[in-house]
Design a protein around this motif. Sequence first.
Motif, mmCIF file in Angstrom:
data_model
loop_
_atom_site.group_PDB
_atom_site.id
_atom_site.type_symbol
_atom_site.label_atom_id
_atom_site.label_comp_id
_atom_site.label_asym_id
_atom_site.label_seq_id
_atom_site.Cartn_x
_atom_site.Cartn_y
_atom_site.Cartn_z
ATOM 1 N N LYS B 85 41.376 41.892 45.701
ATOM 2 C CA LYS B 85 42.437 40.687 45.851
ATOM 3 C C LYS B 85 42.531 40.330 44.356
ATOM 4 C CE LYS B 85 42.695 36.521 48.585
ATOM 5 N NZ LYS B 85 42.020 35.637 48.669
ATOM 6 N N LYS B 86 41.530 40.178 43.928
ATOM 7 C CA LYS B 86 41.381 39.537 42.425
ATOM 8 C C LYS B 86 42.061 40.477 41.431
ATOM 9 C CE LYS B 86 37.288 36.654 42.325
ATOM 10 N NZ LYS B 86 37.944 35.363 42.096
ATOM 11 N N LEU B 87 42.108 41.735 41.417
ATOM 12 C CA LEU B 87 42.907 42.575 40.771
ATOM 13 C C LEU B 87 44.318 42.596 41.084
ATOM 14 C CD1 LEU B 87 42.427 45.051 38.888
ATOM 15 C CD2 LEU B 87 42.437 46.427 40.740
ATOM 16 N N GLU B 88 44.496 42.541 42.331
ATOM 17 C CA GLU B 88 46.096 42.106 42.640
ATOM 18 C C GLU B 88 46.825 40.857 42.028
ATOM 19 O OE1 GLU B 88 48.436 41.637 46.837
ATOM 20 O OE2 GLU B 88 46.978 42.972 46.679
ATOM 21 N N THR B 89 45.913 39.660 42.145
ATOM 22 C CA THR B 89 46.271 38.427 41.422
ATOM 23 C C THR B 89 46.507 38.809 40.057
ATOM 24 O OG1 THR B 89 44.920 37.489 42.993
ATOM 25 C CG2 THR B 89 45.749 36.079 41.546
ATOM 26 N N LEU B 90 45.539 39.523 39.528
ATOM 27 C CA LEU B 90 45.506 39.536 37.948
ATOM 28 C C LEU B 90 46.735 40.339 37.320
ATOM 29 C CD1 LEU B 90 43.786 39.040 35.144
ATOM 30 C CD2 LEU B 90 42.772 41.169 35.604
ATOM 31 N N ARG B 91 46.906 41.357 38.046
ATOM 32 C CA ARG B 91 47.961 42.254 37.869
ATOM 33 C C ARG B 91 49.325 41.311 37.860
ATOM 34 N NH1 ARG B 91 46.150 47.832 40.570
ATOM 35 N NH2 ARG B 91 44.932 48.615 38.347
ATOM 36 N N GLY B 92 49.493 40.539 38.961
ATOM 37 C CA GLY B 92 50.541 39.728 39.118
ATOM 38 C C GLY B 92 50.708 38.663 37.911
ATOM 39 N N LYS B 93 49.345 38.066 37.480
ATOM 40 C CA LYS B 93 49.701 37.000 36.407
ATOM 41 C C LYS B 93 49.888 37.654 35.155
ATOM 42 C CE LYS B 93 46.584 33.581 38.823
ATOM 43 N NZ LYS B 93 47.556 32.432 38.667
ATOM 44 N N THR B 94 49.376 38.839 34.936
ATOM 45 C CA THR B 94 49.610 39.625 33.544
ATOM 46 C C THR B 94 50.992 40.410 33.594
ATOM 47 O OG1 THR B 94 48.012 41.354 34.113
ATOM 48 C CG2 THR B 94 47.323 39.394 32.840
ATOM 49 N N ALA B 95 51.643 40.452 34.640
ATOM 50 C CA ALA B 95 52.928 41.449 34.756
ATOM 51 C C ALA B 95 53.911 41.277 33.406
ATOM 52 C CB ALA B 95 53.648 41.125 35.941
ATOM 53 N N LYS B 96 54.020 40.191 32.884
ATOM 54 C CA LYS B 96 54.851 40.077 31.732
ATOM 55 C C LYS B 96 54.346 40.248 30.564
ATOM 56 C CE LYS B 96 58.129 36.903 34.192
ATOM 57 N NZ LYS B 96 58.395 35.693 34.612
#
Lengths: 107, 189
Positions: B85-96
Motif C-alpha cells: 500500500k505504501k509503495l503504491e502511495t509513494l509511486r503516486g506521490k513521486t509520479a511527476k
Amino acid sequence: MLIVSCPNCGITAEETEFHAHGEAHITRHAVGSSDDQMETYLFMRKNPKGVHFERWRHQYGCGKWFHMARCTMTLEVFGTYSAQTYSPPDDLLARIDARRPGWREAT
Amino acid sequence: MSDPVSALNNAHYGAGIAEVSELGAVGMITLRGDINTRGVQKGAVDVAGVKMPAPLHCVTDGSAGIAWMSPDELLIMCNYADVAKKLETLRGKTAKVHALAVNVSDARAVFELRGPHAREVLAKVAPVDLARDQFKSGMFRRTRIAQVPAAFWMPEEDVIRMVCFRSVAQYVFDVLSVASQPGSEVGYI
C-alpha cells in the motif's frame, strides 16, 4: 592502510570499505580511433613511484565513484575529488606541489 | 495468503555478551532520485510518517523510519504488511519527479544487537569508530560486517539494528554470534 574520505557521502574510513579501480583520467578512444590510440586506451598505464591519480568506489558505503590522488610510495592520500571531472582540481594540485615539489616532471 | 518468512525465522543467540536476534520480516522500500528535491522528500516523509533525515543519519519511530543511504537513495522502513500500500502511495506521490521506488523487503534481513556490550561486538566486525562520543543514536552507517555489506543504526543506546542482504543473513548471524561469544569482552569501548 589508507584513510579515505568519500567526497560523495562525506564518510572517512579505512581502505577496506572502498575499492580501487585503476588509473584515472584515461581518454576513452572509441569509434574512429587509430590502433595506437586504442592500444593506449586499453593497455598503456602509468606505474609511477610517487603521485598517482586513481578511480575509487565507495564499495560498501554509498556506492559512488570518485577520484583520489595518492602517493604510491608513502601511501599518503593527497585528497579525493568528484568523479565528474576530466582533470584534478587546482587546489589539490597545489597541495601536491607543496608536498612533492617536482612531481610533475617525474610523471 | 502464505505467511512471509524471514531469512532466519527470528533466530536468536542469547548466550553471549550481547543478544543477537533476527527481527523477522521488515518492510523496506528503496527510493532513488534527487533526494534534495521537495517532491521526492515530501513523498518519502508522507509515506514513512517520520521526518527527513540529515545526510548519514536516519529517523526512526518504532517500525517506521527513513534512512539516508547515499546522495541519491533513501530507505523507507515500515511494517511488512503495509509495504504494498505504501509503495503504491509513494509511486503516486513521486509520479511527476524523476524517482524510482521498489519494494526490497524480501531482499533483506534485519538483525538486532542488544546489551551493554553491543557496541563492542559490532566494533569487532565493522571498520567503524563505535566510541560512544563518535557513533551516536540517530546516525546511520553503511559499511561492511566482516566480509559482507551491511548498514546499521542505533535506535537507542545499547541497541543496534542492522540491515544486510538476505543471501548473507546466515553469515551475518554466525559472525555476530561468534563476536559475542561468552568471555569475549574487550573492555575498550
